[in-house]
Write a protein that holds these residues in place. Structure first.
Motif, mmCIF file in Angstrom:
data_model
loop_
_atom_site.group_PDB
_atom_site.id
_atom_site.type_symbol
_atom_site.label_atom_id
_atom_site.label_comp_id
_atom_site.label_asym_id
_atom_site.label_seq_id
_atom_site.Cartn_x
_atom_site.Cartn_y
_atom_site.Cartn_z
ATOM 1 N N MET A 31 -35.198 -41.551 -0.463
ATOM 2 C CA MET A 31 -34.503 -40.272 -0.506
ATOM 3 C C MET A 31 -33.350 -40.224 0.484
ATOM 4 O O MET A 31 -32.266 -39.713 0.167
ATOM 5 N N MET A 32 -33.570 -40.751 1.677
ATOM 6 C CA MET A 32 -32.551 -40.665 2.718
ATOM 7 C C MET A 32 -31.448 -41.701 2.564
ATOM 8 O O MET A 32 -30.397 -41.593 3.192
ATOM 9 N N ASP A 33 -31.673 -42.711 1.725
ATOM 10 C CA ASP A 33 -30.659 -43.727 1.479
ATOM 11 C C ASP A 33 -29.720 -43.236 0.387
ATOM 12 O O ASP A 33 -29.718 -43.721 -0.743
ATOM 13 N N ASP A 34 -28.904 -42.258 0.732
ATOM 14 C CA ASP A 34 -28.094 -41.562 -0.255
ATOM 15 C C ASP A 34 -26.811 -41.083 0.415
ATOM 16 O O ASP A 34 -26.837 -40.568 1.538
ATOM 17 N N GLU A 35 -25.699 -41.223 -0.266
ATOM 18 C CA GLU A 35 -24.400 -40.883 0.313
ATOM 19 C C GLU A 35 -24.310 -39.409 0.701
ATOM 20 O O GLU A 35 -23.767 -39.062 1.756
ATOM 21 N N LEU A 36 -24.831 -38.513 -0.141
ATOM 22 C CA LEU A 36 -24.726 -37.085 0.162
ATOM 23 C C LEU A 36 -25.643 -36.686 1.318
ATOM 24 O O LEU A 36 -25.288 -35.840 2.142
ATOM 25 N N VAL A 37 -26.831 -37.280 1.389
ATOM 26 C CA VAL A 37 -27.710 -37.023 2.536
ATOM 27 C C VAL A 37 -27.035 -37.505 3.808
ATOM 28 O O VAL A 37 -27.057 -36.830 4.845
ATOM 29 N N HIS A 38 -26.415 -38.662 3.745
ATOM 30 C CA HIS A 38 -25.706 -39.199 4.908
ATOM 31 C C HIS A 38 -24.569 -38.266 5.336
ATOM 32 O O HIS A 38 -24.377 -38.013 6.532
ATOM 33 N N ALA A 39 -23.818 -37.749 4.367
ATOM 34 C CA ALA A 39 -22.646 -36.941 4.694
ATOM 35 C C ALA A 39 -23.015 -35.578 5.265
ATOM 36 O O ALA A 39 -22.437 -35.131 6.256
ATOM 37 N N TRP A 40 -23.999 -34.905 4.646
ATOM 38 C CA TRP A 40 -24.207 -33.487 4.941
ATOM 39 C C TRP A 40 -25.343 -33.188 5.915
ATOM 40 O O TRP A 40 -25.506 -32.047 6.334
ATOM 41 N N THR A 41 -26.163 -34.173 6.255
ATOM 42 C CA THR A 41 -27.281 -33.917 7.154
ATOM 43 C C THR A 41 -27.128 -34.710 8.440
ATOM 44 O O THR A 41 -26.245 -35.548 8.581
ATOM 45 N N ASP A 42 -28.062 -34.475 9.360
ATOM 46 C CA ASP A 42 -28.068 -35.233 10.606
ATOM 47 C C ASP A 42 -29.175 -36.278 10.626
ATOM 48 O O ASP A 42 -29.564 -36.770 11.678
ATOM 49 N N VAL A 43 -29.700 -36.633 9.441
ATOM 50 C CA VAL A 43 -30.732 -37.655 9.350
ATOM 51 C C VAL A 43 -30.181 -38.984 9.852
ATOM 52 O O VAL A 43 -29.076 -39.389 9.482
ATOM 53 N N VAL A 44 -30.942 -39.661 10.697
ATOM 54 C CA VAL A 44 -30.494 -40.937 11.254
ATOM 55 C C VAL A 44 -30.223 -41.937 10.129
ATOM 56 O O VAL A 44 -30.945 -41.985 9.134
ATOM 57 N N GLN A 45 -29.167 -42.706 10.271
ATOM 58 C CA GLN A 45 -28.792 -43.709 9.272
ATOM 59 C C GLN A 45 -28.549 -45.053 9.949
ATOM 60 O O GLN A 45 -27.895 -45.096 10.991
ATOM 61 N N PRO A 46 -29.062 -46.152 9.385
ATOM 62 C CA PRO A 46 -29.938 -46.181 8.209
ATOM 63 C C PRO A 46 -31.329 -45.643 8.538
ATOM 64 O O PRO A 46 -31.822 -45.839 9.650
#
Length: 206
Positions: A31-46
């Protein structure tokens, strides 16, 4: 010992919101490996399996026990697959106010799951827990999340200027960041409205 939410589950027409479990790790990583999640949230990446295990085993339970909020896995009744996450954070027990953030999995967008899940949490907060205010913050460019707020009956209270950072998407390698305004929304018990069936979905909470 601060006030805290009970460990609980919330059922809506199509969804079950329940505590995170160890079996959710692969779904969380996907779920978190997603361009929109990366752009709009503060979830750590990767967002790795280690991050997911830490979230399910330590961070989410600690948030609830310490009274800071609660985390729900959003799953479909029919398939039991995970389709999102809803979190409550920055909970103020004196004011009976908390902030909601949410993410919908890429494979479940367009089904209206975000407003249905957040509406279920809002009803639980207001009717069962006696809360009086729910807040939501959306990045100025995240129109899909703003539509979710509007469908829930939230009232826009103003703009928090330059209060968020939008991260670059896959197209630029995820390296670029830009500052963004945040729109502050609130939902009170008297604002609650019935949801129209199958409302359009969103990408992420901010």
């Amino acid at each position: 010992m601060p006030a805290s939410f009970p460990e609980t589950a919330i059922s809506t027409e199509r969804l079950l919101l329940r505590p995170l479990a160890g079996g959710d790790v692969p779904g969380l990583v996907a779920m978190m490996d997603d361009e929109l999640v990366h752009a709009w949230t503060d979830v750590v990446q990767p967002f790795t399996e280690e991050h997911a295990r830490e979230w399910t085993r330590m961070l989410a339970p600690a948030r609830r026990i310490e009274g800071r909020g609660i985390v729900f896995a959003v799953t479909e009744h029919l398939t039991q697959r995970m389709v999102g996450v809803v979190e409550l954070r920055s909970t103020d027990w004196r004011l009976l106010s908390t902030e909601v953030v949410f993410v919908t999995a890429s494979w479940a967008r367009g089904e209206g799951y975000a407003p249905e899940a957040v509406n279920g949490v809002a009803q639980w907060l207001f009717e069962d827990r006696g809360f009086l205010r729910l807040e939501l913050r959306t990045a100025a460019g995240n129109t899909a999340a703003q539509q979710v707020a509007q469908k829930l009956g939230c009232i826009s209270e103003g703009v928090l200027r330059s209060a968020w950072i939008v991260r670059g998407g896959e197209g630029d390698g995820g390296a670029e960041e830009s500052r963004s305004d945040l729109i502050l929304w609130s939902l009170l018990p008297e604002d609650m409205e019935p949801l129209a069936p199958r409302e359009a979905d969103h990408a992420g909470h901010r």
